[in-house]
Write an enzyme that holds these catalytic residues in place. Structure first.
Site, PDB file in Angstrom:
ATOM      1  N   ARG A  15     -26.598  29.235  29.847  1.00  0.00           N
ATOM      2  CA  ARG A  15     -25.449  29.681  29.527  1.00  0.00           C
ATOM      3  C   ARG A  15     -24.244  28.706  29.060  1.00  0.00           C
ATOM      4  NH1 ARG A  15     -24.362  33.920  33.929  1.00  0.00           N
ATOM      5  NH2 ARG A  15     -26.258  32.727  35.021  1.00  0.00           N
ATOM      6  N   LYS A  22     -27.467  21.384  33.222  1.00  0.00           N
ATOM      7  CA  LYS A  22     -26.463  21.710  33.452  1.00  0.00           C
ATOM      8  C   LYS A  22     -25.619  20.713  34.813  1.00  0.00           C
ATOM      9  CE  LYS A  22     -26.850  25.566  36.369  1.00  0.00           C
ATOM     10  NZ  LYS A  22     -26.650  26.923  36.732  1.00  0.00           N
ATOM     11  N   GLU A 150     -32.294  40.170  48.283  1.00  0.00           N
ATOM     12  CA  GLU A 150     -31.913  40.209  46.840  1.00  0.00           C
ATOM     13  C   GLU A 150     -31.480  41.316  46.309  1.00  0.00           C
ATOM     14  OE1 GLU A 150     -31.644  36.649  45.489  1.00  0.00           O
ATOM     15  OE2 GLU A 150     -31.929  36.418  47.721  1.00  0.00           O
ATOM     16  N   ASN A 223     -22.353  28.466  36.484  1.00  0.00           N
ATOM     17  CA  ASN A 223     -23.352  28.914  35.268  1.00  0.00           C
ATOM     18  C   ASN A 223     -22.937  28.709  33.984  1.00  0.00           C
ATOM     19  OD1 ASN A 223     -25.636  29.714  37.038  1.00  0.00           O
ATOM     20  ND2 ASN A 223     -24.159  31.282  37.736  1.00  0.00           N
ATOM     21  N   TYR A 383      -7.575 -14.167  19.816  1.00  0.00           N
ATOM     22  CA  TYR A 383      -8.679 -13.793  19.048  1.00  0.00           C
ATOM     23  C   TYR A 383      -8.725 -14.468  17.697  1.00  0.00           C
ATOM     24  CZ  TYR A 383     -12.981 -11.216  17.743  1.00  0.00           C
ATOM     25  OH  TYR A 383     -14.203 -11.005  17.424  1.00  0.00           O
TER      26      TYR A 383
HETATM   27  C1  UD1 Z   1     -30.220  32.623  45.393  1.00  0.00           C
HETATM   28  C2  UD1 Z   1     -30.723  33.118  46.705  1.00  0.00           C
HETATM   29  C3  UD1 Z   1     -29.481  34.144  46.905  1.00  0.00           C
HETATM   30  C4  UD1 Z   1     -28.356  33.410  46.974  1.00  0.00           C
HETATM   31  C5  UD1 Z   1     -27.928  32.873  45.687  1.00  0.00           C
HETATM   32  C6  UD1 Z   1     -26.690  31.866  45.799  1.00  0.00           C
HETATM   33  C7  UD1 Z   1     -32.971  33.086  46.563  1.00  0.00           C
HETATM   34  C8  UD1 Z   1     -34.269  33.782  46.330  1.00  0.00           C
HETATM   35  N1  UD1 Z   1     -31.953  33.588  46.399  1.00  0.00           N
HETATM   36  O1  UD1 Z   1     -30.419  33.452  44.431  1.00  0.00           O
HETATM   37  O2  UD1 Z   1     -29.907  34.696  48.088  1.00  0.00           O
HETATM   38  O3  UD1 Z   1     -27.232  34.508  47.295  1.00  0.00           O
HETATM   39  O4  UD1 Z   1     -28.765  31.774  45.375  1.00  0.00           O
HETATM   40  O5  UD1 Z   1     -26.209  31.539  44.543  1.00  0.00           O
HETATM   41  O6  UD1 Z   1     -33.072  31.894  46.864  1.00  0.00           O
HETATM   42  N2  UD1 Z   1     -33.590  26.663  41.127  1.00  0.00           N
HETATM   43  C9  UD1 Z   1     -34.650  25.966  41.045  1.00  0.00           C
HETATM   44  N3  UD1 Z   1     -35.788  26.228  40.632  1.00  0.00           N
HETATM   45  C10 UD1 Z   1     -36.374  27.418  40.620  1.00  0.00           C
HETATM   46  C11 UD1 Z   1     -35.096  28.510  40.845  1.00  0.00           C
HETATM   47  C12 UD1 Z   1     -33.854  27.982  41.151  1.00  0.00           C
HETATM   48  O7  UD1 Z   1     -34.397  24.549  40.895  1.00  0.00           O
HETATM   49  O8  UD1 Z   1     -37.463  27.820  40.441  1.00  0.00           O
HETATM   50  C13 UD1 Z   1     -32.330  26.292  41.292  1.00  0.00           C
HETATM   51  C14 UD1 Z   1     -31.264  26.447  40.334  1.00  0.00           C
HETATM   52  O9  UD1 Z   1     -31.453  25.381  39.480  1.00  0.00           O
HETATM   53  C15 UD1 Z   1     -30.160  26.812  40.855  1.00  0.00           C
HETATM   54  C16 UD1 Z   1     -30.448  27.296  42.382  1.00  0.00           C
HETATM   55  O10 UD1 Z   1     -31.811  26.953  42.614  1.00  0.00           O
HETATM   56  O11 UD1 Z   1     -29.369  25.594  41.188  1.00  0.00           O
HETATM   57  C17 UD1 Z   1     -30.323  28.788  42.660  1.00  0.00           C
HETATM   58  O12 UD1 Z   1     -31.144  29.556  41.608  1.00  0.00           O
HETATM   59  P1  UD1 Z   1     -30.475  30.856  41.332  1.00  0.00           P
HETATM   60  O13 UD1 Z   1     -31.385  31.458  40.202  1.00  0.00           O
HETATM   61  O14 UD1 Z   1     -28.974  30.758  40.728  1.00  0.00           O
HETATM   62  O15 UD1 Z   1     -30.329  31.539  42.574  1.00  0.00           O
HETATM   63  P2  UD1 Z   1     -30.954  33.068  42.853  1.00  0.00           P
HETATM   64  O16 UD1 Z   1     -32.656  32.605  43.265  1.00  0.00           O
HETATM   65  O17 UD1 Z   1     -30.762  34.034  41.901  1.00  0.00           O
END
Ligand code: UD1
Ligand code: CA
Length: 452
Positions: A15, A22, A150, A223, A383
């Site tokens: 996004r 990012k 979640e 994001n 210069y």
């Molecule tokens: C996660 C939490 C949720 C919390 C939220 C806060 C889990 C399952 N859920 O949500 O409870 O409220 O964060 O923002 O953990 N990332 C990776 N690899 C992956 C997935 C994610 O590096 O495979 C990183 C993303 O780049 C990001 C962060 O982890 O920086 C969080 O990922 P995102 O998908 O935003 O969070 P959720 O899993 O939806």
């Protein structure tokens, strides 16, 4: 006890609509992930593992110089999978802080409290919010945390819970090694949820500790560009408030940006549309007028920076007056009581106490003594197209307007240079030196007349 940090940064950040990953987008002039790394360094982490995915090469390049272990998550299978990638680099003892490359502003203080709160194996950062939509909800029974659910897996009753999971935890490494390999992806998103370690720990009888951050912005992630700009404003407002509490006066706290660290003495006044970049230090009673940009510089007591100056890598003494419209470039060193006026540019130049360059001049690679007066339009010709050379001007010298000082050249103590001179040889102490053709008057000259 050793303290480790695991920073999740595998997300692409679609996004953002950017070619950059990012975590390299900037807040207050610094990549998001560097905010996190600098906080980790401040709390004294023993090691840091950064989980990267998209744009790994760019991330590594941008973070050269940081002592971090890079671990690649090839497929984004969820936060649990991401932390699992760090396991081979993590000792089985000690604790780990789990942080996010796109959640830049968690404070050192909050993270220290989070570490201290982990006495039984897991501590987490949670917060009550008005709109919890999209975030993991904290499920409690008899006040104790028993699970995180979640949004997409939550029942209606669970969706009504306002306490949310920030995603930031401090977990014993032994527990990470124990639980991460057990995670499954049988949930609404088919992801390996890091949050499931809470369930597993609770089943083992581990009590989960929770703390909340002092400021809401500490757990905010980025994001898109709108969230990034909002977080930038929160951060700027926070920095300005801290300085206001310390006694700094801002004409309008909404129209100042600090991209780095600004240190101020007492009774400093800062006008609108000013930007401070890197390490800037202002002495007591300093006044910074509108439109000025100051980078990595020190300004002494009671010095007045008039409107629209650009000051970079400079050191200015006390009771000086700079601008309006002055450009001080790196390695400008000005003693007390110096005056730099409008449309003056300096670079690699020192000025002794009480010296003045008031109008339309360039002083580069020069060493100017005390009580020197540099007239309007004087240029150091430093210069020759290939090499840079120095100009040395002695104490008490007076350089007449529109003179060119062709470096390398020395102007003696108390020397006077006649206006309009092109000085190519050293000028003696105490004497008048001129280098220009004599003025002549032609008696029988007539203006041309129009040809018919
Ligand atoms: C996660 C939490 C949720 C919390 C939220 C806060 C889990 C399952 N859920 O949500 O409870 O409220 O964060 O923002 O953990 N990332 C990776 N690899 C992956 C997935 C994610 O590096 O495979 C990183 C993303 O780049 C990001 C962060 O982890 O920086 C969080 O990922 P995102 O998908 O935003 O969070 P959720 O899993 O939806
Ligand atoms: Ca997700």
């Amino acid at each position: 006890m050793t303290l480790h940090t695991i920073i999740l940064a595998a997300g692409k950040g679609t996004r953002m609509k950017s070619t950059r990953p990012k975590v390299l987008q900037t807040l207050a002039g610094k990549p998001l992930v560097r905010h996190v790394l600098d906080t980790c360094a401040a709390i004294g982490a023993d090691s840091t593992v950064l989980i990267y995915g998209f744009g790994g090469q760019m991330v590594k390049q941008a973070l050269a110089g940081y002592d971090i272990i890079f671990a690649e998550q090839t497929e984004q299978l969820g936060t649990g999978d991401a932390v699992k990638v760090a396991l081979p680099h993590l000792p089985t003892t000690g604790k780990s802080l789990i942080l996010y490359g796109d959640v830049p502003l968690t404070t050192e203080n909050t993270l220290k409290q989070l570490v201290a709160a982990n006495t039984a194996g897991i501590s987490m950062l949670t917060l009550e919010v008005d709109n919890p939509f999209g975030l993991g909800r904290i499920i409690r029974k008899n006040e104790q945390v028993i699970a995180i659910v979640e949004q997409k897996d939550a029942t209606d009753a669970q969706k009504a819970i306002k306490e949310i999971n920030s995603g930031i935890y401090c977990v014993d490494n032994a527990l990470l090694h124990k639980y991460l390999p057990c995670l499954t992806n049988d949930n609404a998103q088919g992801e390996y949820y890091l949050t499931d370690i809470v369930k597993l720990a609770v089943a083992d009888g581990v009590e989960i500790a929770t703390i909340s951050p002092e400021f809401d912005f500490e757990i905010e992630g980025v994001n898109d560009r709108i969230q990034l700009a909002n977080l930038e404003r929160h951060y700027q407002a926070h920095q300005i408030r801290t300085l206001q509490h310390a006694g700094v006066q801002f004409a309008d706290p909404d129209r100042v940006d600090i991209r780095g660290r600004l240190r101020c003495g007492q009774d400093v006044f800062i006008d609108i549309n000013t930007i401070f970049i890197g390490e800037v230090s202002l002495g007591d009673g300093v006044q910074i007028d509108a439109g000025t940009i100051i980078t990595d510089s020190t300004i002494g007591n009671a010095t007045h920076i008039k409107p629209y100056c650009v000051i970079d890598g400079s050191n200015i003494g006390s009771d000086a007056s700079i601008g309006p419209f002055a450009h001080l470039r790196p390695q400008t060193l000005l003693a007390d009581n110096v005056k730099i006026g409008n449309f003056v540019e300096t670079k690699k130049t020192t000025l002794g106490q009480g010296s003045k360059i008031n109008h339309l001049s360039y002083a580069g690679d020069s060493e100017i003594g005390r009580e020197v007066n540099i007239g309007a339009g004087v240029i150091t010709c430093n210069y020759d197209g290939v090499n840079k050379s120095r100009t040395i001007i002695g104490d008490g010298a007076f350089v007449g307007s529109n003179s060119s000082l062709v470096a390398p050249v020395n102007i003696g103590n108390n020397a006077t240079i006649g206006a309009g001179s092109v000085i190519t040889k050293d000028a003696a102490d105490d004497k008048l030196t001129l280098a220009r053709s004599q003025q002549v008057t032609i008696d029988n000259w007539h203006r041309p007349t129009k040809k018919t």
